[in-house]
Design a protein around this motif. Structure first.
Motif, PDB file in Angstrom:
ATOM      1  N   GLN A 154       0.582  -1.209   0.018  1.00 61.09           N
ATOM      2  CA  GLN A 154       0.138  -0.072  -0.033  1.00 61.09           C
ATOM      3  C   GLN A 154       0.954   1.209  -0.084  1.00 61.09           C
ATOM      4  O   GLN A 154       1.989   1.205   0.629  1.00 61.09           O
ATOM      5  CB  GLN A 154      -0.751  -0.079   1.311  1.00 61.09           C
ATOM      6  CG  GLN A 154      -2.061  -1.168   1.272  1.00 61.09           C
ATOM      7  CD  GLN A 154      -2.733  -1.065   2.641  1.00 61.09           C
ATOM      8  OE1 GLN A 154      -3.370   0.120   2.623  1.00 61.09           O
ATOM      9  NE2 GLN A 154      -2.767  -1.964   3.497  1.00 61.09           N
ATOM     10  N   ILE A 155       0.310   2.245  -0.832  1.00 64.34           N
ATOM     11  CA  ILE A 155       1.105   3.554  -0.697  1.00 64.34           C
ATOM     12  C   ILE A 155       0.690   4.211   0.374  1.00 64.34           C
ATOM     13  O   ILE A 155      -0.337   4.480   0.690  1.00 64.34           O
ATOM     14  CB  ILE A 155       0.800   4.383  -2.192  1.00 64.34           C
ATOM     15  CG1 ILE A 155       1.084   3.306  -3.313  1.00 64.34           C
ATOM     16  CG2 ILE A 155       1.464   5.808  -2.138  1.00 64.34           C
ATOM     17  CD1 ILE A 155       2.659   3.457  -3.739  1.00 64.34           C
ATOM     18  N   LEU A 156       2.056   4.997   1.091  1.00 65.39           N
ATOM     19  CA  LEU A 156       1.878   5.592   2.234  1.00 65.39           C
ATOM     20  C   LEU A 156       2.244   6.906   1.971  1.00 65.39           C
ATOM     21  O   LEU A 156       3.274   7.226   1.416  1.00 65.39           O
ATOM     22  CB  LEU A 156       2.689   5.048   3.226  1.00 65.39           C
ATOM     23  CG  LEU A 156       2.467   3.678   3.886  1.00 65.39           C
ATOM     24  CD1 LEU A 156       3.253   3.194   5.136  1.00 65.39           C
ATOM     25  CD2 LEU A 156       0.876   3.560   4.510  1.00 65.39           C
ATOM     26  N   GLY A 157       1.555   8.033   2.626  1.00 65.31           N
ATOM     27  CA  GLY A 157       1.754   9.215   2.296  1.00 65.31           C
ATOM     28  C   GLY A 157       2.105   9.995   3.889  1.00 65.31           C
ATOM     29  O   GLY A 157       1.408   9.796   4.835  1.00 65.31           O
ATOM     30  N   SER A 158       3.076  10.784   3.710  1.00 59.93           N
ATOM     31  CA  SER A 158       3.510  11.609   5.056  1.00 59.93           C
ATOM     32  C   SER A 158       2.461  12.108   5.885  1.00 59.93           C
ATOM     33  O   SER A 158       1.670  12.981   5.019  1.00 59.93           O
ATOM     34  CB  SER A 158       4.661  12.623   4.889  1.00 59.93           C
ATOM     35  OG  SER A 158       5.681  12.114   4.030  1.00 59.93           O
ATOM     36  N   GLY A 159       2.492  11.965   7.032  1.00 60.08           N
ATOM     37  CA  GLY A 159       1.341  12.565   7.905  1.00 60.08           C
ATOM     38  C   GLY A 159      -0.023  12.233   7.631  1.00 60.08           C
ATOM     39  O   GLY A 159      -0.529  11.747   8.366  1.00 60.08           O
TER      40      GLY A 159
END
Ligand code: FES
Length: 574
Positions: free
Chosen positions: A159-164
């Motif tokens: 899964q792609i994770l985005g900062s914050g």
């Protein structure tokens, strides 16, 4: 603009004359292994570098400074790297916002007190961008901003994770009991994969985009991932170009005007950028002698489409944005809303810079006839809770909450909020309005990013994922939710947020730009008469200076003595 000559360079005063002082300057340059031919008659380029072990987002900037130097040498300049306070967003407490103006002062004074003809500014982590630009605008020497660039996409189990953004999402699931310790540790290991700034459209990417839209960076620079080989190439080009800019005498105030600031605001709105940009852009404009108010943002917000489909309000990340064409492509698509005649550091106009740009993925970067949202990147609300304004990002909120009324749950401090928020006895339901005060520029102090108040655990377990939250704090640009931020005046100075009581009914109506508490004027007068100011915690040092001179959020949080374009004398060379 006039052409510079070797003898009219600012640095000539240090290195040129046949006198005792210049002998000292030249002999000490020699002590570093430099010969006169390295610098005599050449532009001295100050490279202000915010690299530090205390700032993971800038861990590559030491190498990037070398790439800038390479460009400076090749173009016939003399590079001089100058370290400055790093403002590492993750590690510095109570908040980097407290120190933005300190870095701005440092940048300005570095440029003023050394033999600098032009500068390259290396920053990117949230406050570093506005701070470096504020200092450079005040000093008004030729300047190029080199953005640190966003980090690579995060990854967890494919899964792609985005900062914050995904930190807050998965933290809510963890508190709801849906994620175990092992998975949480894996997310911790996978969410930040490289050097560079947060790779959502948080404050870092918003502000580096602002720098580019204002004309302070080379075209496309703000979108290049930090570890892409195109990043050091961009640094090299910046080094070459700044030398030309010195000869051309192309300075920040040749570039900045009311139209370029309108362009920057419009770009932020089309990016659905960070709410923090409101504060920083007002401060930047103040350094250029241009008065911006919250109304400028709201007026442009009504007619600016959101074109960037990037988290937290969209789907993708900065790496996708770069591959889709980056900011240059977005600005070209946004052309009908921009003044393309504005000058930039290239010596060309914004329109000329973006003319050849293309969109390569029309889901990541939309066209104006197919926007992510028709408008509403940021909205300004006012009322008896926020007489001089507050900010909300409606596109990152649950639409059902944009017109809402509910009972206030009031926290007097961040610590009190943390102590009470998960108490099963907290008298909150899904309609409650969470209020945090004493979190503003003076109250916290430093206006930390506490405005994304956590949802009470008992409500998380019921499936609640968004509530109306109101504070005089800021919110990380990577966060989302129905958060009304920057309430002004702040409670610490006696703003009406200081007067609200638990159980009062709060009314938010974003479409009508209203934020009110349903409390009579007579009752508010009684509460105001009973209100007593608190003592600040700082008795000496920078904190005391900060408390004496910091302005409110709607005014940009600059120090009152740093605004404006009044010239400060050049140093005498003794
Ligand atoms: Fe540095 Fe987000 S923590 S940009």
């Amino acid at each position: 603009m006039s052409q510079k000559t070797a003898k009219s360079l600012r640095s000539y005063r240090w290195f040129g004359p046949d006198d005792l002082r210049s002998f000292g300057h030249r002999s000490r340059a020699a002590s570093m292994g430099c010969i006169q031919a390295d610098y005599a008659g050449k532009p001295v380029i100050g490279i202000i570098n915010t690299w530090s072990d205390a700032n993971p987002c800038h861990s590559h900037l030491r190498e990037r400074a070398e790439a800038v130097k390479r460009g400076v040498w090749q173009a016939g300049g003399f590079p001089m790297e100058m370290p400055a306070i790093t403002l590492g967003e993750t590690f510095q407490k109570p908040t980097t916002m407290m120190y933005r103006n300190l870095l701005a002062m440092e940048a300005e004074e570095l440029l003023r007190s050394y033999p600098v003809d032009g500068c390259v500014l290396l920053g990117g982590c949230d406050k570093t961008t506005p701070a470096l630009l504020m200092g450079a605008i005040s000093m008004n020497l030729p300047a190029i901003f080199v953005p640190a660039g966003p980090m690579l996409r995060g990854n967890w189990h494919g899964q792609i994770l985005g900062s914050g953004s995904d930190v807050m999402k998965y933290w809510a699931e963890r508190r709801a009991g849906n994620i175990d310790q092992q998975a949480w540790l894996q997310i911790e290991e996978g969410i930040a994969r490289s050097a560079g700034t947060c790779m959502t459209m948080g404050t870092a990417s918003t502000m580096t985009s602002v720098a580019e839209a204002l004309g302070f960076s080379l075209p496309g620079a703000s979108s290049i991932p930090a570890v892409d080989a195109n990043h050091p190439k961009m640094c090299d080009r910046a080094g070459r170009r700044i030398v030309e800019m010195v000869w051309e005498d192309l300075k920040p105030r040749n570039i900045l005007n009311a139209a370029s600031f309108r362009n920057a605001i419009t770009a932020v709105l089309a990016l659905s950028g960070s709410t923090n940009a409101v504060i920083h852009i007002i401060a930047l404009a103040g350094r250029a002698g241009i008065k911006l108010t919250l109304d400028h943002f709201d007026e442009l917000s009504k007619k600016t489409p959101v074109l960037a489909n990037i988290r937290p309000s969209g789907k993708y990340l900065m790496e996708d944005f770069y591959y889709a064409g980056g900011l240059s492509a977005l600005l070209k698509a946004l052309s009908p809303h921009l003044d393309l005649s504005c000058l930039t550091v290239t010596g060309k106009t914004l329109g000329e810079n973006v003319a050849a740009s293309e969109i390569y993925n029309s889901d990541v970067i939309r066209n104006v006839d197919n926007p992510v949202f028709a408008s509403g990147g940021l909205v300004i609300v006012r009322g008896n809770l926020a007489p001089t304004g507050a900010v909300i990002k409606p596109v990152a909120a649950e639409p059902r909450l944009l017109k809402h009324e509910g009972r206030a749950i009031v926290f007097d401090s961040y610590n009190e909020m943390n102590a009470r928020i998960d108490d099963p006895a907290l008298d909150a339901d899904a309609n409650s309005v969470l209020v945090l005060r004493n979190a503003g520029p003076k109250g916290a102090p430093g206006m930390p990013e506490w405005g994304n108040l956590p949802i009470p655990q008992k409500l998380l377990k019921q499936g609640v994922r968004d509530m109306v939250r109101i504070s005089d704090a800021r919110m990380s640009g990577t966060n989302y939710g129905t958060c009304v931020l920057h309430v002004s005046p702040e409670s610490f100075v006696g703003g009406p947020l200081a007067l609200i009581k638990e159980g009062d009914i709060v009314e938010l109506d974003v479409e009508r730009r209203q934020l009110n508490m349903r409390v009579s004027e007579e009752e508010l007068s009684r509460r105001r008469a009973a209100w007593r100011p608190q003592q600040g915690v700082y008795r000496r040092g920078y904190g005391k200076l900060y408390m004496q001179h910091i302005k409110q959020a709607d005014e940009g949080c600059d120090f009152d003595f740093l605004e404006g374009t009044e010239a400060i004398p050049e140093p005498e060379i003794h």
